[in-house]
Write an enzyme that holds these catalytic residues in place. Structure first.
Site, PDB file in Angstrom:
ATOM      1  N   TYR A  32       0.835  -1.198   0.000  1.00  0.00           N
ATOM      2  CA  TYR A  32       0.000   0.000   0.000  1.00  0.00           C
ATOM      3  C   TYR A  32       0.869   1.246   0.000  1.00  0.00           C
ATOM      4  O   TYR A  32       2.077   1.184   0.241  1.00  0.00           O
ATOM      5  CB  TYR A  32      -0.940   0.004   1.207  1.00  0.00           C
ATOM      6  N   LYS A 146       6.606  -1.922   2.024  1.00  0.00           N
ATOM      7  CA  LYS A 146       5.405  -1.311   2.614  1.00  0.00           C
ATOM      8  C   LYS A 146       4.235  -2.270   2.402  1.00  0.00           C
ATOM      9  O   LYS A 146       3.371  -2.070   1.541  1.00  0.00           O
ATOM     10  CB  LYS A 146       5.133   0.063   1.999  1.00  0.00           C
ATOM     11  N   GLU A 178      12.513   2.672  14.244  1.00  0.00           N
ATOM     12  CA  GLU A 178      11.594   3.687  13.724  1.00  0.00           C
ATOM     13  C   GLU A 178      10.299   3.628  14.514  1.00  0.00           C
ATOM     14  O   GLU A 178      10.104   2.758  15.359  1.00  0.00           O
ATOM     15  CB  GLU A 178      11.331   3.460  12.239  1.00  0.00           C
ATOM     16  N   LEU A 202      11.465   1.417   6.989  1.00  0.00           N
ATOM     17  CA  LEU A 202      10.930   1.885   5.710  1.00  0.00           C
ATOM     18  C   LEU A 202      11.574   3.224   5.385  1.00  0.00           C
ATOM     19  O   LEU A 202      11.611   4.122   6.239  1.00  0.00           O
ATOM     20  CB  LEU A 202       9.410   2.049   5.802  1.00  0.00           C
TER      21      LEU A 202
END
Length: 283
Positions: A32, A146, A178, A202
Protein backbone atom coordinates in the site's frame (compact mmCIF):
# COMPACT_ATOMS: atom_id res chain seq x y z
CA UNK A 1 -21.48 10.67 -4.15
CA UNK A 2 -17.99 9.60 -3.04
CA UNK A 3 -16.04 7.58 -5.56
CA UNK A 4 -13.38 4.96 -4.82
CA UNK A 5 -10.85 3.26 -7.02
CA UNK A 6 -11.42 -0.36 -7.98
CA UNK A 7 -8.76 -1.54 -10.41
CA UNK A 8 -8.88 1.10 -13.18
CA UNK A 9 -12.43 2.31 -12.51
CA UNK A 10 -13.90 4.97 -10.23
CA UNK A 11 -17.07 3.56 -8.68
CA UNK A 12 -19.29 4.02 -5.65
CA UNK A 13 -18.22 2.27 -2.44
CA UNK A 14 -21.20 -0.07 -2.64
CA UNK A 15 -20.16 -1.18 -6.12
CA UNK A 16 -16.84 -2.66 -4.93
CA UNK A 17 -16.92 -6.43 -4.44
CA UNK A 18 -13.83 -8.07 -2.94
CA UNK A 19 -13.66 -11.87 -2.89
CA UNK A 20 -13.38 -13.65 0.44
CA UNK A 21 -10.42 -15.43 -1.20
CA UNK A 22 -8.54 -12.23 -1.93
CA UNK A 23 -4.96 -12.89 -0.81
CA UNK A 24 -4.77 -9.50 0.84
CA UNK A 25 -7.61 -10.52 3.14
CA UNK A 26 -6.37 -14.05 3.82
CA UNK A 27 -2.58 -13.54 3.96
CA UNK A 28 -1.91 -9.81 4.04
CA UNK A 29 -0.37 -10.53 0.63
CA UNK A 30 -0.20 -7.04 -0.72
CA UNK A 31 1.24 -3.55 -0.47
CA UNK A 32 0.00 0.00 0.00
CA UNK A 33 0.86 3.69 -0.13
CA UNK A 34 -0.56 6.84 1.45
CA UNK A 35 -0.14 10.01 -0.61
CA UNK A 36 -0.67 13.45 0.93
CA UNK A 37 -2.82 16.09 -0.74
CA UNK A 38 -2.66 19.77 0.21
CA UNK A 39 -5.46 22.05 -1.01
CA UNK A 40 -6.16 19.68 -3.90
CA UNK A 41 -2.49 19.39 -4.88
CA UNK A 42 -0.79 16.00 -4.56
CA UNK A 43 2.61 16.04 -2.81
CA UNK A 44 5.53 13.72 -3.76
CA UNK A 45 3.24 11.48 -5.81
CA UNK A 46 6.08 10.31 -8.06
CA UNK A 47 8.11 9.10 -5.08
CA UNK A 48 5.13 7.27 -3.57
CA UNK A 49 4.21 5.54 -6.82
CA UNK A 50 7.84 4.58 -7.44
CA UNK A 51 7.99 3.03 -3.96
CA UNK A 52 4.71 1.16 -4.57
CA UNK A 53 6.22 -0.48 -7.66
CA UNK A 54 9.45 -1.20 -5.78
CA UNK A 55 7.49 -2.95 -3.00
CA UNK A 56 5.58 -4.96 -5.60
CA UNK A 57 8.84 -6.04 -7.20
CA UNK A 58 10.26 -7.13 -3.84
CA UNK A 59 7.35 -9.52 -3.27
CA UNK A 60 7.23 -10.78 -6.86
CA UNK A 61 3.90 -9.15 -7.67
CA UNK A 62 3.00 -7.46 -10.97
CA UNK A 63 0.91 -4.27 -10.91
CA UNK A 64 -1.30 -4.51 -14.02
CA UNK A 65 -1.15 -0.80 -14.90
CA UNK A 66 1.67 1.57 -15.72
CA UNK A 67 2.83 4.29 -13.35
CA UNK A 68 1.32 6.89 -15.66
CA UNK A 69 -2.08 5.22 -15.43
CA UNK A 70 -1.92 5.19 -11.61
CA UNK A 71 -0.94 8.86 -11.54
CA UNK A 72 -3.91 9.65 -13.77
CA UNK A 73 -6.29 7.62 -11.58
CA UNK A 74 -5.06 9.35 -8.42
CA UNK A 75 -5.70 12.77 -9.92
CA UNK A 76 -9.15 11.67 -11.11
CA UNK A 77 -9.96 10.40 -7.62
CA UNK A 78 -8.89 13.68 -6.02
CA UNK A 79 -10.88 15.72 -8.52
CA UNK A 80 -14.11 13.72 -8.42
CA UNK A 81 -14.15 13.68 -4.62
CA UNK A 82 -13.17 17.36 -4.42
CA UNK A 83 -10.47 16.49 -1.90
CA UNK A 84 -8.96 19.52 -0.19
CA UNK A 85 -6.30 18.54 2.35
CA UNK A 86 -6.07 14.88 3.16
CA UNK A 87 -4.82 11.58 1.80
CA UNK A 88 -5.15 9.14 -1.04
CA UNK A 89 -4.84 5.54 0.15
CA UNK A 90 -3.79 2.96 -2.47
CA UNK A 91 -3.68 -0.80 -1.92
CA UNK A 92 -2.64 -3.62 -4.22
CA UNK A 93 -3.18 -7.30 -3.40
CA UNK A 94 -1.96 -10.34 -5.31
CA UNK A 95 -5.55 -11.07 -6.29
CA UNK A 96 -8.21 -13.73 -5.89
CA UNK A 97 -7.21 -17.39 -5.68
CA UNK A 98 -8.23 -20.50 -3.69
CA UNK A 99 -6.40 -20.37 -0.37
CA UNK A 100 -2.86 -21.70 -0.69
CA UNK A 101 0.27 -20.22 0.85
CA UNK A 102 2.19 -20.52 -2.43
CA UNK A 103 1.64 -17.92 -5.14
CA UNK A 104 -1.21 -18.77 -7.55
CA UNK A 105 -0.13 -20.81 -10.57
CA UNK A 106 -0.80 -19.55 -13.14
CA UNK A 107 -0.65 -16.02 -11.75
CA UNK A 108 -3.89 -14.10 -11.24
CA UNK A 109 -4.34 -10.37 -11.79
CA UNK A 110 -3.62 -8.09 -8.85
CA UNK A 111 -6.51 -6.13 -7.30
CA UNK A 112 -6.13 -2.38 -6.78
CA UNK A 113 -8.31 -0.32 -4.47
CA UNK A 114 -8.06 3.28 -3.31
CA UNK A 115 -9.95 6.07 -1.63
CA UNK A 116 -9.58 9.66 -0.45
CA UNK A 117 -10.05 11.06 3.03
CA UNK A 118 -10.02 14.62 4.31
CA UNK A 119 -7.38 15.05 7.00
CA UNK A 120 -6.25 18.39 8.38
CA UNK A 121 -2.62 19.09 9.19
CA UNK A 122 -1.95 18.45 12.92
CA UNK A 123 -1.09 22.09 13.58
CA UNK A 124 -1.42 22.03 17.37
CA UNK A 125 0.89 19.03 17.77
CA UNK A 126 3.37 20.46 15.26
CA UNK A 127 3.59 23.54 17.45
CA UNK A 128 3.68 21.98 20.91
CA UNK A 129 5.33 18.62 20.21
CA UNK A 130 4.21 15.20 21.40
CA UNK A 131 5.19 12.45 23.87
CA UNK A 132 6.19 9.00 22.60
CA UNK A 133 6.69 5.59 24.19
CA UNK A 134 9.44 3.06 23.59
CA UNK A 135 8.41 -0.48 22.64
CA UNK A 136 10.33 -3.55 21.47
CA UNK A 137 10.29 -3.92 17.68
CA UNK A 138 8.84 -7.39 17.05
CA UNK A 139 8.04 -6.96 13.35
CA UNK A 140 9.34 -9.16 10.54
CA UNK A 141 12.73 -8.48 8.98
CA UNK A 142 11.55 -6.86 5.73
CA UNK A 143 10.33 -3.52 7.01
CA UNK A 144 11.63 -1.93 3.80
CA UNK A 145 8.55 -3.36 2.04
CA UNK A 146 5.40 -1.31 2.61
CA UNK A 147 3.28 -4.41 3.01
CA UNK A 148 -0.17 -5.02 4.45
CA UNK A 149 1.36 -7.06 7.31
CA UNK A 150 0.94 -4.40 9.98
CA UNK A 151 -0.09 -6.31 13.11
CA UNK A 152 3.23 -5.60 14.83
CA UNK A 153 2.82 -1.89 14.05
CA UNK A 154 -0.78 -1.94 15.30
CA UNK A 155 0.19 -3.57 18.60
CA UNK A 156 3.04 -1.08 19.11
CA UNK A 157 0.77 1.90 18.42
CA UNK A 158 -1.87 0.60 20.81
CA UNK A 159 0.78 0.14 23.51
CA UNK A 160 1.67 3.82 23.16
CA UNK A 161 -1.93 5.03 23.04
CA UNK A 162 -2.78 3.18 26.25
CA UNK A 163 0.09 5.02 27.96
CA UNK A 164 -0.79 8.46 26.66
CA UNK A 165 1.74 8.44 23.84
CA UNK A 166 1.24 9.96 20.41
CA UNK A 167 3.44 7.32 18.80
CA UNK A 168 5.46 4.21 19.61
CA UNK A 169 9.18 4.46 18.88
CA UNK A 170 10.48 0.94 18.36
CA UNK A 171 13.81 -0.63 19.23
CA UNK A 172 15.48 -3.97 18.51
CA UNK A 173 17.33 -4.68 21.71
CA UNK A 174 19.08 -1.41 22.52
CA UNK A 175 18.92 0.03 18.97
CA UNK A 176 16.21 2.49 17.91
CA UNK A 177 14.69 1.59 14.53
CA UNK A 178 11.59 3.69 13.72
CA UNK A 179 8.09 4.52 14.87
CA UNK A 180 5.08 2.27 14.41
CA UNK A 181 4.00 4.51 11.51
CA UNK A 182 6.85 6.99 11.29
CA UNK A 183 10.61 7.44 11.00
CA UNK A 184 12.62 8.62 14.03
CA UNK A 185 15.47 11.12 14.37
CA UNK A 186 17.63 12.57 17.13
CA UNK A 187 19.72 15.73 17.06
CA UNK A 188 22.83 16.00 19.23
CA UNK A 189 25.40 18.82 19.18
CA UNK A 190 24.11 20.13 15.87
CA UNK A 191 24.08 16.78 14.01
CA UNK A 192 21.04 14.75 12.99
CA UNK A 193 21.11 10.98 13.57
CA UNK A 194 18.71 8.50 12.01
CA UNK A 195 18.72 4.76 11.36
CA UNK A 196 20.33 3.85 8.01
CA UNK A 197 18.15 2.61 5.17
CA UNK A 198 18.12 -1.18 5.26
CA UNK A 199 15.65 -3.99 5.82
CA UNK A 200 14.84 -2.81 9.38
CA UNK A 201 13.10 0.44 8.43
CA UNK A 202 10.93 1.89 5.71
CA UNK A 203 12.67 4.63 3.77
CA UNK A 204 9.91 7.16 4.28
CA UNK A 205 9.15 9.62 1.51
CA UNK A 206 8.89 12.38 4.12
CA UNK A 207 12.22 11.13 5.50
CA UNK A 208 13.79 11.68 2.08
CA UNK A 209 12.39 15.22 1.89
CA UNK A 210 13.69 15.94 5.40
CA UNK A 211 17.21 14.83 4.51
CA UNK A 212 17.10 17.24 1.56
CA UNK A 213 15.99 19.95 4.00
CA UNK A 214 18.93 19.14 6.27
CA UNK A 215 21.32 19.86 3.43
CA UNK A 216 19.56 23.12 2.66
CA UNK A 217 19.76 24.43 6.24
CA UNK A 218 23.27 23.15 6.94
CA UNK A 219 22.36 20.42 9.41
CA UNK A 220 24.85 17.51 9.12
CA UNK A 221 23.28 14.04 8.87
CA UNK A 222 24.69 10.76 10.16
CA UNK A 223 22.67 7.75 8.99
CA UNK A 224 23.72 5.55 11.86
CA UNK A 225 21.74 3.55 14.41
CA UNK A 226 21.60 4.96 17.92
CA UNK A 227 20.60 3.39 21.22
CA UNK A 228 17.73 3.93 23.62
CA UNK A 229 20.06 5.72 26.05
CA UNK A 230 21.34 7.95 23.27
CA UNK A 231 17.72 8.76 22.39
CA UNK A 232 17.07 9.93 25.96
CA UNK A 233 20.23 12.05 25.81
CA UNK A 234 19.44 13.81 22.51
CA UNK A 235 19.16 17.60 22.47
CA UNK A 236 16.15 17.26 20.17
CA UNK A 237 14.06 14.38 18.85
CA UNK A 238 11.37 14.20 16.21
CA UNK A 239 9.38 11.75 14.11
CA UNK A 240 8.02 12.07 10.59
CA UNK A 241 5.51 10.57 8.18
CA UNK A 242 3.22 11.59 5.35
CA UNK A 243 0.51 12.60 7.80
CA UNK A 244 2.52 14.21 10.60
CA UNK A 245 5.30 15.95 8.61
CA UNK A 246 8.14 17.01 10.98
CA UNK A 247 6.68 16.24 14.42
CA UNK A 248 8.68 17.36 17.48
CA UNK A 249 9.01 14.89 20.36
CA UNK A 250 9.16 16.50 23.79
CA UNK A 251 9.20 13.38 25.94
CA UNK A 252 10.22 9.73 25.52
CA UNK A 253 8.49 7.62 28.16
CA UNK A 254 8.97 9.74 31.29
CA UNK A 255 12.15 11.49 30.12
CA UNK A 256 11.93 15.05 28.72
CA UNK A 257 14.04 15.66 25.60
CA UNK A 258 16.23 18.73 25.97
CA UNK A 259 14.19 21.29 27.87
CA UNK A 260 10.94 19.53 27.02
CA UNK A 261 10.00 21.85 24.13
CA UNK A 262 10.59 21.62 20.35
CA UNK A 263 14.21 22.49 19.55
CA UNK A 264 15.65 25.11 17.23
CA UNK A 265 16.85 22.66 14.54
CA UNK A 266 13.47 20.94 14.53
CA UNK A 267 11.82 24.32 14.00
CA UNK A 268 14.19 25.09 11.13
CA UNK A 269 13.36 21.72 9.54
CA UNK A 270 9.64 22.39 9.89
CA UNK A 271 10.09 25.70 8.09
CA UNK A 272 12.22 24.15 5.33
CA UNK A 273 9.72 21.32 4.89
CA UNK A 274 6.74 23.65 4.72
CA UNK A 275 8.50 25.70 2.04
CA UNK A 276 8.38 22.61 -0.20
CA UNK A 277 4.62 22.16 0.11
CA UNK A 278 2.23 23.27 -2.66
CA UNK A 279 2.34 27.04 -3.00
CA UNK A 280 -1.32 27.60 -2.13
CA UNK A 281 -0.37 26.93 1.49
CA UNK A 282 1.78 30.05 1.56
CA UNK A 283 -0.63 32.52 -0.06
Amino acid sequence: MEKVLWNDQLVGRDDVHISIEDRGYQFGDGIYEVVKVYNGDVFTATEHIDRLYASADKIGMAIPYTKDVLHHLIHQLIEVNELGTGIVYLQVTRGYSPRNHAFPTPAVEAVITGYTRESARPMQELQTGVPVCLVEDVRWLRCDIKSLNLLGNVMAKQYAVERGGFEAVQHRGEVITEGSSSNAYGIKNGTLYTHPVNNLILNGITRQVILDCCEEIGLPVVEEAFTKQQAFDMDEFFISSTGIEVMPVTRIDETPIGDGTPGKWTRKLQQAFEAKLPQQLHV
